[in-house]
Structure formats: C-alpha cells, structure tokens
Design a protein around this motif. Structure first.
Motif, mmCIF file in Angstrom:
data_model
loop_
_atom_site.group_PDB
_atom_site.id
_atom_site.type_symbol
_atom_site.label_atom_id
_atom_site.label_comp_id
_atom_site.label_asym_id
_atom_site.label_seq_id
_atom_site.Cartn_x
_atom_site.Cartn_y
_atom_site.Cartn_z
ATOM 1 N N LEU A 1 43.876 42.740 45.066
ATOM 2 C CA LEU A 1 42.502 42.443 44.629
ATOM 3 C C LEU A 1 41.781 41.487 45.569
ATOM 4 O O LEU A 1 40.606 41.665 45.871
ATOM 5 N N PHE A 2 42.499 40.470 46.009
ATOM 6 C CA PHE A 2 41.805 39.426 46.759
ATOM 7 C C PHE A 2 41.924 39.567 48.277
ATOM 8 O O PHE A 2 41.175 38.940 49.007
ATOM 9 N N THR B 1 36.554 41.932 45.231
ATOM 10 C CA THR B 1 36.734 41.006 44.107
ATOM 11 C C THR B 1 36.410 39.551 44.497
ATOM 12 O O THR B 1 35.739 38.872 43.726
ATOM 13 N N PRO B 2 36.875 39.051 45.644
ATOM 14 C CA PRO B 2 36.536 37.660 45.977
ATOM 15 C C PRO B 2 35.023 37.426 46.042
ATOM 16 O O PRO B 2 34.529 36.422 45.537
ATOM 17 N N PHE C 1 40.320 40.647 32.596
ATOM 18 C CA PHE C 1 39.685 40.009 33.750
ATOM 19 C C PHE C 1 38.518 40.854 34.267
ATOM 20 O O PHE C 1 37.416 40.347 34.496
ATOM 21 N N PHE C 2 38.772 42.155 34.418
ATOM 22 C CA PHE C 2 37.724 43.018 34.964
ATOM 23 C C PHE C 2 36.557 43.213 33.989
ATOM 24 O O PHE C 2 35.412 43.334 34.404
ATOM 25 N N LEU D 1 33.614 37.375 42.516
ATOM 26 C CA LEU D 1 33.921 36.113 41.826
ATOM 27 C C LEU D 1 33.027 34.993 42.339
ATOM 28 O O LEU D 1 32.545 34.163 41.574
#
Lengths: 478, 307
Positions: free
Chosen positions: A464-465, B148-149, B18-19, B152
């Motif tokens: 994910l990251f 994702t980063p 989370f998603f 966020l």
C-alpha cells in the motif's frame, strides 16, 4: 481483467462464493460456471477476442475426437496438421504478419527494389501465445497417444479458458490440468490458505518490485544518452528484476488463485536468480514454456542425441523459436540466440555437473564459489535482457556500448537506494524459502499466528505505501 | 470452508475498515472537479465565455482579464472527449454563453485519457461530474485511483491543517502546480517531447475528431463562437516532437474548422513573441507568460480586455 485491479478484487471473491456454495453440487454445472466466468474475465479486455478463443477451442476439441476415433495414420496426420496450421496460422497472423511484411520489404530494399506492401492495423489478442500453445499441445499429445481425447466439451472449454492461467500461463499440459476438471473438487483449507499466501506474495512482487522498477527502467532506457555506464548497468539490472517480479508475480497469483478453486497448476519460476549456471537457469525460468519447447520442438528435432553439431543446431533452433515466441521483433530473436551462445560451452564440452538441488542446500549462506556462480549467471542474464527492452538492435548495441565504456566506473547517475532495499527484501525472503514453492509457504513451520499475521500485514503495508503506480503485465503482450 | 472464510474475513476486516474510512474522508475534501461542477450548475447563467481544455488553457488563459464573465473549466490532461462531455452536460445551465475557447494541442487528436498513464483522472469526471461511459467498475472510488500515501497526506492536510485540494482560482484558472518549474529547458525539451510522442497514437484520431465535432456542432446549434488555438511551446520541445503527428494535427484542425463558420483558429505553437522567461516548463507558460498570452489572445481575437 488485470490481477492487480479493483475489478479482479471484486471478481475473485464473488466467483469463489458462487463456485463453492451455488455450483458445487453438480460437476458439469461447476465447470460450465468456470467457462462463463473465464470468458467474462477474458472479454473484459475486448469481447471480440472471445470468438477467436472459442474457435480455437472448438477446432482442437474436434481434432481430439477425430484422433480418438481413427487409427488411420494418414487421417491422424491430417487432423494434427489441421490443429497445428490453424493455431500457428492465427498466432502468425495476429502476432507476426506486420513483422514479416516489414522484413520482406526490408530485404527487397537491400537489393534496391521498393515493394509497396501495406501493413495492417492488427490488435494482438491478449495471451494468444499462451492459450494456442496449450490447445496445440493437447492435439499433439493425443496424436502421440500420450493421452486420451476428452468427450466432455465443457471440461475442455474450462481447460482452455481457465481464467487464472489463461492470459499469461503457466502453459499447462492437458495431461495435468484437464483431468482435474473430470473429478469433483473438494475444498481444502490448507490449500486455500497457502493459495492466498501465494497471491499475496505475487502481488508484492508485481506491485512493489516490478512496478517500482518500471519507473527507473523507463527513465534510464528512454533517456539513454543522458546517463553514464554505471547507471545503464543499474537500468539493465532493474529491468531484469522487473521482468522477474512482473512475470513470476503473475504466475504466483495465477497458481494461488487456482488453488482457491481446488486446482494445482505447475510451478513456473523456481527462484531463477539463484541458478549457478545457464542450464540450471533454464530449468528455473518460465518452466512451463521451457518444458513445452523441450517436448514439442527440441525432442522432435532429436534433442541432445546425436553428435555435438546436432545438439548445437537443435539448441540454436530452440532458442531462435523461443525468442520469436516472445515477440515479433529482431531484438527478441537476438535475446534468444544470445542465450544459445551462453549454452555453447556446455554443448561443446559436455561434462556432468555435480550440483545440489538448490544452491547451498541445507545451509543459510552460499559458499563463495556458489555466490560467484550465481552472480555471474545473473550478470549474463542482465546483459542479454537489454535486448528484451529496447526497440531496435541498434538501440541495444548502443546501450551495451554505454555499459562497457569508461563511465561504468563512475558513480551512477541514478542510485535508487529505496528500490534496492525492496529488492533486498524479496531476495532474502526467496533465498530463505528456496526449497519451497513460494516465499510465503509456511506449512511445516511452527510459526505463531501472531507472527505470521504480522508478516502478512507488513507485506500489505509495503504494497500500500511503497507500491508503484499500476503497470500492465509485461507478458500480456506476448 | 467456514474456517477459511472466517479467517480471511478477519484478516481483511481492518483493511476494509481502513479503506472505507479513507474513501469517505477523501470524498469530503473539496477539489477542482467538485468546485467547477458546482459552479457550472449554480452560477452557469452568468457565464458568457467558457474555457475548456487541458493544462494548455487551465494555466494559460486568465479569466480575470476578460471583460465578459468568463469561467475556466479546463483540467489537467482533459482530452477533447471530456471537453465535449462537460459542454454537453452543462450547456443547459449556460443560457448566456457566447463563446467557447478550446486549445488544440500537439497531442489533442492522438491521445485518449483511458489509454494513458493518467487514466486514473477519469474517476474525477465519474465521481464529481457524472461521467458515465466506460468500464462500470473502474474509476468509481478514490482509494483505487491514486497512491495510498498521497491520499493519507491529503486527508491529514484537510482535516488537521484545513488545506483542501482546490488548485484553481474562483473563476477556474489553475494557480497551484504539482511540479516545480523546469530549470534546464534546453535539456528537458527533448525528454518531454519524447514522452509526448510515445503517448500519441493514430488509432485515437477518429474518437477525438468525433469529440471535437461534437463540441463544434453543439456550439453551432446554440450560436456560440468557438476560438481554437494551439498553445506556444519552447523551441527544444518543438524541435523534438514528431513532425508527422504535428503535420497531421494541423491538417485535421484546418479541415474541421473550414466546415464551421462559427470557428476561429490561431496557432501560437512557434510564436517567437514568447520568450524564455515566460515559460514554466517546455510546454507550459508561467504567470508572466499567461498574462502575456491572455492579453495577446484577447487582442488578436477581438475579445474585450478588462481594463
């Protein structure tokens, strides 16, 4: 439908639930369901391709039945040729038509004659090289009386279109996969869990390793002249790792998905970067294609029997065809032939190689000798793989020229430390698990669940990251 | 089976939670698409000039210099297909629209957003403007279309620092850029041109012609004047683009515009009046360049400049 897409993330659980809870009472119905969902999976790219796959399937089913019902050798040969010509004809037209036209025109131009032949705007159906080889091997095996033809048309359609391995393999033999459609599948908890782990590892290799490498590789290969030799070497290394992450990642997802439905597919990659020499590499890289070529091209040519010249000739033919299979470009042919050149010493001076099954078997670290052998083999692969990436032979030679220049000893213009750290994670995990099918195969280990889940979540977090932006699977183009 | 489903559900539950949180949080953040869609819906009746197109109009034409009420509805990488979609969708909300301004760039006829590395941008048209065509599943979620980063970070910026994702001025002009200005345009020209060359495909021509003709037909039907232009570019970019594509692009523009009496076309691609200090990068103008371009464009097309 791509394995690393939201569509597949919805598709897989829905199909899984329906497969085990709705269609599990009747084997034929369950197989039919697999055909429908596999056609949906494939048609997601372009529904027009479905007709061609259905056509190939019907032809080979019919050829199989024909071969079963006759002992007349002439008729049997005719049936086999029908299958081979049709399959290779379709493959040749869609994949090689423009290549051959261009080559033909180019050859005439060399002799000062201009030919005015137009190429066609042909769209290459996804995975055509994979499923045509799979159906063709079915007809050949029946012709050779190695297996019986199936009369179960639904099972045959399921075998050809089985979605986990349809577009990029592993290229299954009918003798392994087809019988699995004849018997009722029972849900196996351990198999499903292991399959899920293998999917996770495949996603890691694809999204984290291959997709991240792709960014550096595109940059270095596309801006050839702006980087020094050491950066070019890094680009070539990253591309080699990108292909591995991309393709072996796809294979892991395919094999893992098939296991969720109770099927066993063959291992396609057995940690090729831990090979100690070229022959070993080819036993570990794209195993389903290598063994296919061995069985249907190399052995019929005489294989390793006969004198040295014979073996050399057969090996070069094998790798020439293997190169051409990968793509309609001279670069792929050179890629194949260079591997044949690497194998020359083993053909000219054959000797028995005493090797353990895997490098440093039973040990944590390899010996210095093994490390040297593995590094040398890897480096050989890296240099050849450049031709897999460049558009023309000239580009490949320029790229190689840059590597072998004095700037090879300069500090690289590109030094992707984060990328190397991620590759390091993959290499360590695969090294530790090199005797097993995949890096997350924990059966037999007494690892507490909390630790296992920590590992899984850590991998998910890395995906994910630190995952790269979505890229197509390289082998889809073949 | 039950054991497996239980275990896999348990494993996936935190991820789903989370998603789900991320998705809802992202959807609440104001962004350009939400803002522009709302503007066109609620204040559309005041608009007299509508600017469509890609970055070649988003950060090139400043509505503040137009005497008539002008709104810039261009977006990064917006292709002709989406220009047509926006105009078709909102034309009922634009009763006073007199003119449409649209850039026809080097790649306009040859690029399809759904076939490019920026295809994730389609989700903005789907989610915030109601675009319906294409794959029914893709581009329906924020979380599946971006890293994702970065997502966020956007959530934290908005909820903790109050920083939204609107990168345009009140009248739609692009004011924030994700990339820094290019310092060495002598070197980057070739790189950018080659990247653009590789994104161009002849197979996309038909779809883009259809979209452009859709825009022009719609404008003709509603008595709207259309101003087409090709934006200026730095010489190192121009020297390295594919001349075949460029020639074809000019030919297509000429042949299409000749069919419509309500269309005017100006080509600034090789215009030497744009000096080096007016470029932000090899194919985009900076603030100074945008001001110069907007005033020049208004003057040469006979549109009133706001004093």
């Amino acid at each position: 439908m791509l394995f690393n897409s939201i569509e597949f993330a919805v598709f897989l659980p829905v199909v899984f639930i329906l497969y085990w809870f709705v269609f599990n009472r009747n084997l034929r119905l369950q197989n039919f369901f697999l055909v429908v969902v596999s056609y949906l999976f494939y048609g997601w790219w372009d529904w027009r391709f479905l007709f061609m796959m259905a056509f190939t399937t019907i032809i080979d089913y019919w050829v199989g039945i024909g071969l079963k019902r006759t002992d007349d050798e002439k008729r049997r040969k005719l049936l086999l040729y029908t299958s081979v010509v049709l399959n290779l004809g379709l493959l040749g037209f869609f994949k090689y038509y423009n290549f051959f036209v261009d080559s033909f025109v180019g050859a005439f131009r060399l002799f000062g004659k201009e030919l005015n032949v137009d190429t066609l705007n042909i769209i290459l159906p996804v995975g055509i090289s994979f499923y045509t080889f799979q159906t063709m091997s079915y007809a050949i095996d029946i012709y050779r009386r190695k297996m019986d033809a199936t009369e179960d048309v639904i099972a045959f359609f399921s075998f050809v279109s089985f979605f986990p391995q349809l577009v990029a393999g592993p290229i299954e033999r009918a003798s392994n996969l087809l019988p699995q459609f004849y018997v009722k599948r029972h849900f196996d908890y351990h198999k499903a869990i292991d399959g899920s782990r293998q999917i996770l590892w495949g996603l890691f290799k694809k999204i984290v390793i291959a997709d991240n490498c792709a960014v550096y590789v595109s940059d270095i290969f596309n801006h050839n002249l702006e980087y020094n030799g050491s950066a070019h070497l890094i680009g070539a290394i990253l591309f080699t790792i990108q292909i591995y992450g991309d393709f072996s990642g796809y294979s892991d997802i395919a094999i893992g998905s098939a296991r969720l439905f109770g099927f066993n597919l063959m291992q396609n990659f057995a940690y090729p970067f831990f090979s100690r020499n070229m022959p070993e590499l080819w036993k570990r890289w794209h195993i389903s294609l290598t063994t296919w070529f061995q069985d249907y091209v190399f052995f019929p040519l005489g294989g390793s029997r006969g004198n040295t010249w014979f073996r050399v000739r057969n090996t070069f033919i094998l790798f020439f065809i293997s190169g051409l299979w990968h793509g309609a470009n001279y670069t792929y042919i050179i890629w194949g032939l260079m591997f044949a050149v690497y194998l020359l010493p083993y053909l000219l001076f054959p000797r028995k190689i005493n090797m353990t099954k895997v490098a440093a078997e039973g040990k944590l670290f390899p010996s210095l000798k093994e490390l040297g052998q593995m590094s040398l083999t890897f480096l050989q692969v890296v240099l050849v793989t450049i031709f897999f990436r460049v558009a023309t032979l000239h580009d490949g030679l320029v790229y190689l020229g840059s590597i072998f220049s004095s700037s090879l000893f300069e500090v690289p213009d590109v030094l992707p430390e984060k990328m190397f750290a991620l590759i390091g994670i993959m290499i360590v995990a695969e090294w530790l698990q090199r005797s097993r099918q995949h890096a997350l195969e924990f059966d037999g280990f007494n690892i507490p669940r909390a630790l296992r889940w920590t590992i899984y979540y850590a991998i998910v977090a890395i995906i994910l990251f630190m995952g790269g932006s979505q890229q197509d699977f390289i082998y889809f183009q073949f | 089976m039950k054991r497996y489903l239980k275990l896999i559900s348990l494993f996936l539950l935190p991820l789903l939670a989370f998603f789900t949180f991320l998705e809802f949080a992202l959807r609440e953040i104001p962004n350009d698409f939400k803002y522009k869609a709302q503007y066109l819906e609620k204040k559309g009746d005041s608009i007299e000039i509508l600017i469509l197109g890609s970055s070649h109009s988003l950060s090139f034409l400043r509505p503040m210099y137009f005497e008539q009420k002008t709104f810039n509805s261009a977006n990064l990488n917006q292709t002709l297909k989406f220009d047509y979609f926006i105009l078709e969708k909102y034309i009922r909300n634009l009763p006073n629209l007199k003119s449409v301004i649209l850039p026809v760039s080097y790649g306009s006829f040859f690029v399809d957003l759904s076939d490019s590395k920026d295809k994730w941008r389609i989700k903005d048209y789907k989610m915030y403007m109601g675009y319906r065509a294409g794959n029914p599943l893709a581009y329906r979620l924020e979380v599946t279309n971006g890293s994702t980063p970065a997502q966020l970070q956007a959530v934290m910026d908005y909820y903790l620092k109050g920083k939204n994702q609107i990168n345009c001025s009140e009248n739609g002009f692009g004011i924030k850029f994700s990339r820094d200005p290019q310092t060495n345009m002598e070197l980057t020209g070739k790189m950018v041109a080659l990247r653009h060359n590789s994104a161009c495909k002849y197979e996309n021509v038909e779809g883009n012609i259809e979209a452009l003709r859709g825009v022009l037909d719609l404008c003709k039907k509603n008595n709207i004047t259309v101003y087409l232009y090709t934006a200026p570019a730095y010489h190192t970019y121009r020297e390295n683009i594919n001349k075949g594509f460029l020639k074809r692009s000019y030919a297509l523009t000429d042949s299409i515009t000749s069919l419509y009496p309500n269309v005017r076309y100006k080509n600034y691609f090789e215009d030497d009046r744009f000096k080096k200090d007016m470029y932000r990068d090899v194919d985009h103008l900076n603030e100074k360049g945008a001001e110069f371009f907007t005033k020049l464009f208004l003057e040469e097309n006979g549109i009133n400049l706001k004093e």
